[in-house]
Design an enzyme around this catalytic site. Structure first.
Site, mmCIF file in Angstrom:
data_model
loop_
_atom_site.group_PDB
_atom_site.id
_atom_site.type_symbol
_atom_site.label_atom_id
_atom_site.label_comp_id
_atom_site.label_asym_id
_atom_site.label_seq_id
_atom_site.Cartn_x
_atom_site.Cartn_y
_atom_site.Cartn_z
ATOM 1 N N ARG A 89 -9.549 9.968 13.787
ATOM 2 C CA ARG A 89 -9.012 10.474 12.960
ATOM 3 C C ARG A 89 -9.951 11.257 11.911
ATOM 4 O O ARG A 89 -11.150 11.157 11.620
ATOM 5 C CB ARG A 89 -8.435 9.050 12.044
ATOM 6 N N HIS A 100 -14.861 1.417 9.280
ATOM 7 C CA HIS A 100 -13.857 1.644 8.354
ATOM 8 C C HIS A 100 -12.125 2.163 8.575
ATOM 9 O O HIS A 100 -11.602 1.463 7.901
ATOM 10 C CB HIS A 100 -14.241 3.580 8.155
ATOM 11 N N GLN A 105 -12.424 3.473 13.856
ATOM 12 C CA GLN A 105 -13.480 4.442 13.748
ATOM 13 C C GLN A 105 -14.653 3.204 12.616
ATOM 14 O O GLN A 105 -14.392 2.823 11.593
ATOM 15 C CB GLN A 105 -12.442 5.460 12.069
ATOM 16 N N GLY A 139 0.526 -1.082 -0.265
ATOM 17 C CA GLY A 139 0.339 0.027 0.215
ATOM 18 C C GLY A 139 1.082 1.318 0.113
ATOM 19 O O GLY A 139 2.397 0.913 0.273
ATOM 20 N N PHE A 146 -12.840 18.676 4.308
ATOM 21 C CA PHE A 146 -13.301 17.493 4.637
ATOM 22 C C PHE A 146 -13.523 17.876 6.211
ATOM 23 O O PHE A 146 -12.961 18.954 6.540
ATOM 24 C CB PHE A 146 -11.604 17.110 5.068
ATOM 25 N N LEU A 201 -17.606 1.875 0.930
ATOM 26 C CA LEU A 201 -17.860 3.912 1.391
ATOM 27 C C LEU A 201 -18.562 4.675 0.329
ATOM 28 O O LEU A 201 -17.721 4.327 -1.072
ATOM 29 C CB LEU A 201 -16.564 4.066 1.952
ATOM 30 N N SER A 221 -4.969 9.773 6.868
ATOM 31 C CA SER A 221 -4.691 9.237 6.795
ATOM 32 C C SER A 221 -3.865 8.444 5.298
ATOM 33 O O SER A 221 -2.703 8.175 5.670
ATOM 34 C CB SER A 221 -5.216 7.607 6.794
ATOM 35 N N LEU A 222 -4.120 9.338 4.406
ATOM 36 C CA LEU A 222 -3.283 8.423 3.231
ATOM 37 C C LEU A 222 -1.786 9.316 3.527
ATOM 38 O O LEU A 222 -0.335 9.433 3.363
ATOM 39 C CB LEU A 222 -3.583 9.183 1.903
ATOM 40 N N ARG A 233 -15.755 12.216 12.225
ATOM 41 C CA ARG A 233 -16.473 11.511 11.845
ATOM 42 C C ARG A 233 -17.589 10.804 12.952
ATOM 43 O O ARG A 233 -17.898 10.125 13.113
ATOM 44 C CB ARG A 233 -15.537 10.751 11.506
ATOM 45 N N HIS A 242 -16.967 5.414 9.949
ATOM 46 C CA HIS A 242 -17.138 6.264 9.266
ATOM 47 C C HIS A 242 -18.213 6.536 8.972
ATOM 48 O O HIS A 242 -19.099 5.349 8.470
ATOM 49 C CB HIS A 242 -16.828 5.528 7.466
ATOM 50 N N GLU A 289 -16.041 10.860 2.006
ATOM 51 C CA GLU A 289 -16.456 12.273 2.765
ATOM 52 C C GLU A 289 -16.411 13.376 1.956
ATOM 53 O O GLU A 289 -16.673 14.246 1.864
ATOM 54 C CB GLU A 289 -15.843 12.060 4.194
#
Ligand SMILES: Cc1cc2nc3c(=O)[nH]c(=O)nc-3n(C[C@H](O)[C@H](O)[C@H](O)COP(=O)(O)OP(=O)(O)OC[C@H]3O[C@@H](n4cnc5c(N)ncnc54)[C@H](O)[C@@H]3O)c2cc1C
Length: 576
Positions: A389, A347, A235, A13, A115, A247, A394-395, A281, A237, A250
């Site tokens: 978060r 999530h 979390q 990833g 966001f 998903l 996160s990315l 969230r 979402h 957001e």
């Protein structure tokens, strides 16, 4: 045969690939992945990646810092958060230069959208901070990093399922993996191993996560006798497609979508009057669940509506094309004409393998490093997200801390040299036998049935709201499932691409993680971020402003704690 490399990274990833790219400039790097690299869950990320580069309106690193600390419900470690928000700037421009096709403003700069929880001037109102590539941001970054790694001669072992890690005398020595393609077990030796193995959403029935997100890295770490941190913080979402959990990013609310209850009311005004649909969230999921629980779901059912209609067809086509496409295909809804039925969906895991800001794994969760062992991304807990978060962080975490881990393991090799430590046969043998035993054992239980029961109990008792009674029930059930798992039989007896085998090993990991999640949730007698206890509705800074460290020893879960790093922002009441 033993395969040898300077650096072995498990996970392809964003975290694994960003680290691989860094290390491959100097060393021979291998990346193992149970999936083809570009199928990693990072590729499913739609909405964006945060950086306060201020291309569209005024923004500052310090505002991003504050929002992340407040979003974490003050459990985030502020030294790590400062790296996250500061390194965000060079990390994004590096991605741009590597070739990520970000969406652009009219004058050619990287465009940015709103966001949840990202604000201007310390909470005044939403800010345009998330860099994006339409609604396929993760896909674009993942493919770009993969191409760059191929260019740098990173050696990929795709469809290799890592089963165990070799750690002796606190020094990492290598790992054991199942080559799914030819069915052979392989032993690998290395001075450095890094985990970027992602999350475990598949512990829950309704989840946005891919089937592969089973927390293998965390399960392996637990089996190696090492610690995990803050696993109780899962979390949910707010906007998963009803019943499917898929998903709806957001990014949709960032572009202006509304949340509506059965009377058509934008109910978020009753919960977060300032930020409305762009509250963080944890809060938004609780608000939706409360509407549903109090009978204000659509037609009395367990869902509310996410309404994009007023955005218009043109904006939806430009900014949210994937959402329109999968809603059409999966639920038969055209979002230009109809609202989407949604419910909270499992999530993201805020907790994980405890690491330093340089990605070094901490054996005891506090100070004792495991030499040569690193982790980054969703499987790790450097605790930039604390108890909750913020979207698009996160990315960013995967890229920033993947990069940091890559740099620090390169530095380690440059001083320690690349000579390989001994590979202890007394550890390799049992790891190989463990897999062999899965294949030969007979019994009356089936992986699929046990997994379904696990996902159902986790969803109903360890979800958005929790209480002692439900958690105790869940814990009992998880232990029962662990017991029954000993009786699992694998019907497929062939070694090549045996998904019966890999699914059993994944469930083994999920069951042990679930026990830590539930035990941690039961142990933490307060509500903070994503942990919302109905029987302890308040945050309790006096007793619980601390991280949970959990181990499993002789079949028992043991807890320890460590303080939160607070440098700049003292805990305050959290209002949005
Ligand atoms: C649907 C969805 C949308 C999201 N949208 C956003 C967003 O817009 N912005 C944002 O910031 N975050 C988003 N997130 C979260 C974010 O995408 C992830 O947290 C992040 O991409 C995780 O990256 P990673 O590198 O840690 O792990 P992953 O990308 O999950 O990769 C894990 C890797 O580990 C490998 N692996 C796992 N177990 C084994 C094993 N046993 N053996 C070998 N290999 C193994 C897998 O093959 C894979 O290559 C989203 C998440 C989801 C699910």
């Amino acid at each position: 045969m033993v395969i040898k490399h300077d650096v072995i990274i498990v996970g392809a990833g964003l975290a694994g690939l960003r680290a691989a790219l860094e290390a491959s400039r100097y060393y021979d790097v291998a990346v193992l992945s149970k999936l083809f690299p570009t199928r990693s869950h990072s590729g499913a990320a739609q909405g964006g990646i945060a950086a306060s580069i201020g291309n569209v309106e005024e923004d500052h690193i310090d505002w991003h810092f504050f929002d992340t600390v407040k979003g974490s419900d003050y459990l985030g470690d502020q030294d790590a958060i400062e790296y996250l928000v500061t390194d965000a700037h060079p990390a994004i421009y590096e991605l741009e230069h590597l070739g990520v096709p970000f969406s652009r403003t009219a004058d050619g700069k990287i465009n940015q959208r709103m966001f949840g929880g990202h604000t201007k001037n310390y909470g005044e109102g939403p800010v345009l901070r998330a860099c994006f590539a339409a609604d396929r941001t993760g896909h674009m970054i993942l493919h770009t990093l993969y191409e760059q790694c191929v260019k740098n001669n990173v050696r990929f072992y795709s469809e290799f399922f890592v089963t165990d890690l070799m750690v002796k005398d606190n020094i990492v020595r290598g790992l054991v993996a199942y080559n799914m393609i030819n069915g052979q077990m392989v032993t690998m030796q290395s001075k450095v191993v890094m985990f970027g193995t992602g999350g475990y959403g598949r512990a829950f029935k309704i989840t946005s996560n891919a089937h592969a997100n089973t927390g293998d890295g965390l399960g392996i770490v637990l089996r190696a006798g090492l610690a995990l941190e803050d696993l109780e913080f899962v979390q949910f979402h707010p906007t998963g497609v009803y019943r499917y959990g898929i998903l709806v990013s957001e990014g949709a609310r960032g572009e202006g979508a509304y949340l509506l209850n059965n009377t058509g009311e934008r109910f978020m005004k009753n919960y977060a009057p300032k930020l409305m649909e762009l509250a963080p969230r944890d809060m938004t999921s609780r608000s939706i669940q409360t509407e549903i629980d109090e009978g204000r779901g659509i037609n009395g059912e367990s869902y509310v509506h996410l309404d994009l209609r007023h955005l218009g067809e043109e904006k939806i086509a430009e900014r949210l094309p994937e959402i329109r496409s999968f809603c059409q295909k999966i639920v038969g809804i055209d979002v230009v004409k109809e609202p989407i039925p949604i419910q909270p969906t499992a999530h993201y895991s805020m907790g994980g393998i405890p690491v330093t800001v340089d990605g070094e794994v901490l054996a005891d969760g506090k100070s004792q490093k495991v030499e040569g062992f690193y982790a980054a991304g969703e499987c790790s807990c450097v605790s930039v997200h604390g108890a909750n978060r913020l979207g698009t962080n996160s990315l960013l975490e995967a890229v920033v801390f993947g990069r940091r881990a890559g740099k620090s393991l390169t530095k380690y090799l440059s001083t320690a040299g690349t000579e390989l430590p001994d590979l202890p046969t007394e550890m390799v043998e049992p790891a190989l036998q463990r897999v062999e035993k899965f294949m030969t054992k007979t019994g009356k239980e089936k992986t699929g049935i046990l997994r379904k029961e696990l996902q159902e109990i986790m969803m109903s008792k360890v979800g958005v709201f929790r209480d002692e009674k439900g958690l105790k029930e869940a814990l009992e059930k998880v232990k029962e499932l662990e017991k029954r798992f000993e009786d699992v039989q694998i019907d497929d007896k062939s070694w090549k691409f045996n998904t019966d085998l890999t699914e059993a090993m994944e469930l083994d990991n999920l069951l042990h993680l679930a026990e830590i999640i539930v035990s941690g949730a039961l142990n933490r007698q307060e509500s903070r971020g994503a942990q919302s206890r109905k029987d302890f509705p308040k945050r309790d800074d006096e007793n619980w402003l601390k991280h949970t460290i959990a181990f499993k020893k002789d079949g028992k879960v043991l807890f320890d704690y460590k303080p939160v790093v607070i440098t700049k922002f003292q805990p305050k009441e959290r209002k949005y």
